[in-house]
Design a protein around this motif. Structure first.
Motif, PDB file in Angstrom:
ATOM      1  N   PRO A 124       0.796  -1.233   0.000  1.00 12.62           N
ATOM      2  CA  PRO A 124       0.000   0.000   0.000  1.00 12.62           C
ATOM      3  C   PRO A 124       0.828   1.283   0.000  1.00 12.62           C
ATOM      4  N   GLU A 125       2.100   1.219   0.414  1.00 14.46           N
ATOM      5  CA  GLU A 125       2.941   2.425   0.424  1.00 14.46           C
ATOM      6  C   GLU A 125       3.150   2.988  -0.970  1.00 14.46           C
ATOM      7  N   LEU A 126       3.019   2.134  -1.997  1.00 15.56           N
ATOM      8  CA  LEU A 126       3.245   2.586  -3.368  1.00 15.56           C
ATOM      9  C   LEU A 126       2.037   3.304  -3.959  1.00 15.56           C
ATOM     10  N   TYR A 127       0.851   3.078  -3.402  1.00  8.49           N
ATOM     11  CA  TYR A 127      -0.354   3.636  -4.019  1.00  8.49           C
ATOM     12  C   TYR A 127      -0.323   5.163  -4.110  1.00  8.49           C
ATOM     13  N   PRO A 128      -0.005   5.899  -3.027  1.00 12.14           N
ATOM     14  CA  PRO A 128       0.017   7.370  -3.158  1.00 12.14           C
ATOM     15  C   PRO A 128       1.174   7.889  -4.006  1.00 12.14           C
ATOM     16  N   LEU A 129       2.103   7.007  -4.379  1.00 11.97           N
ATOM     17  CA  LEU A 129       3.273   7.411  -5.164  1.00 11.97           C
ATOM     18  C   LEU A 129       3.154   6.991  -6.624  1.00 11.97           C
ATOM     19  N   ARG A 130       1.982   6.527  -7.044  1.00 10.55           N
ATOM     20  CA  ARG A 130       1.890   5.891  -8.359  1.00 10.55           C
ATOM     21  C   ARG A 130       2.162   6.847  -9.508  1.00 10.55           C
ATOM     22  N   GLN A 131       2.045   8.168  -9.319  1.00  9.09           N
ATOM     23  CA  GLN A 131       2.348   9.137 -10.375  1.00  9.09           C
ATOM     24  C   GLN A 131       3.710   9.802 -10.187  1.00  9.09           C
ATOM     25  N   VAL A 132       4.513   9.276  -9.254  1.00  9.76           N
ATOM     26  CA  VAL A 132       5.841   9.816  -8.984  1.00  9.76           C
ATOM     27  C   VAL A 132       6.868   9.060  -9.827  1.00  9.76           C
ATOM     28  N   LYS A 133       7.813   9.794 -10.412  1.00 14.55           N
ATOM     29  CA  LYS A 133       8.861   9.159 -11.208  1.00 14.55           C
ATOM     30  C   LYS A 133       9.829   8.372 -10.314  1.00 14.55           C
TER      31      LYS A 133
END
Length: 241
Positions: A126-135
């Motif tokens: 789940p830690e990746l979900y808020p970062l999904r539009q981050v390079k």
């Protein structure tokens, strides 16, 4: 799951793996141990298909069919068969977003973004979900490794290979990663092979070990069988507890 017999490998004229035998059992976590330069990464690259062997055999076994000779398959075909691989350099696309990295990784697998037992990758990590539009280049080293691991998991591997996963990582991330590997292996049933040096990490996550020294398999067995003699002889020069 996977069996290696009498595997030999050369870099030019240098003999780097000497008649290595190894069996990976389904649902177990096996650790390749050894000091730097002893052949761990080379052996992993031979399994994943990025290094050719001079002689020997590597066979993939599944209950539903006859053994498959991996030596006839390219790295992408081995990935499609069920071998997920996270190398030391992670190999993420730094100028692409988390979501784009995962979509590219999915193409090597057999389904659309699902992990063991049908879990969505963002449910599992789940830690990746808020970062999904981050390079990728904007992520921390720890998060880059999580992305590389997620990229391997979206291919729905039957065998997950991790090369030195704790290298350069802090104690906090090592503990978190250990928890995650234990969950993948013992709760979700994923077979794991990792190359590692940290004994505390090995004893926490692994069931079995294979100890390499100068390219030779000098000992293997259950992790509980690791004794002071073996560790002092083969693992003391660069050991980090």
């Amino acid at each position: 799951m996977l069996s290696l017999r009498a595997v030999n490998h050369y870099y030019g004229s240098q003999h780097t793996l000497w008649n290595v035998d190894l069996d990976l059992e389904p649902g177990r976590c096996t650790c390749l141990m050894g000091l730097p330069g002893m052949g761990k990464t080379t052996l992993i690259n031979c399994i994943a298909g990025y290094q050719d062997i001079e002689s020997g055999s590597i066979f993939w076994h599944e209950a539903s069919g006859p053994p498959c000779d991996l030596l006839t398959l390219s790295p992408p075909l081995r990935a499609a068969m069920g071998i997920g691989y996270v190398p030391q350099d992670k190999r993420i696309f730094s100028q692409m977003t988390v979501e784009e990295n995962l979509r590219i990784a999915q193409r090597a697998g057999s389904d659309d973004g699902f992990t063991p037992q049908g879990r969505d990758i963002y449910e599992l990590m789940p830690e990746l979900y808020p970062l999904r539009q981050v390079k990728g280049s904007a992520l921390s080293e720890d998060t880059q490794y999580q992305l590389a691991l997620a990229g391997a998991l979206v291919t729905q591997p039957k065998l997950l290979i991790l090369d030195e996963p704790t290298r350069g990582m802090g104690q906090g991330f090592m503990h978190k990663l250990g928890d995650f590997i234990v969950r993948l292996n013992r709760e979700l049933g994923l077979t794991v092979l990792l190359a590692e040096q940290h004994l505390s990490f090995i004893s926490r996550v692994a069931d079995r070990f294979c100890l390499l020294h100068r390219g030779r398999n000098v000992a293997q067995g259950n992790v509980q069988q690791l004794d002071t003699r073996l560790l002092e002889q083969f693992m003391t020069q660069n050991e980090v507890l």
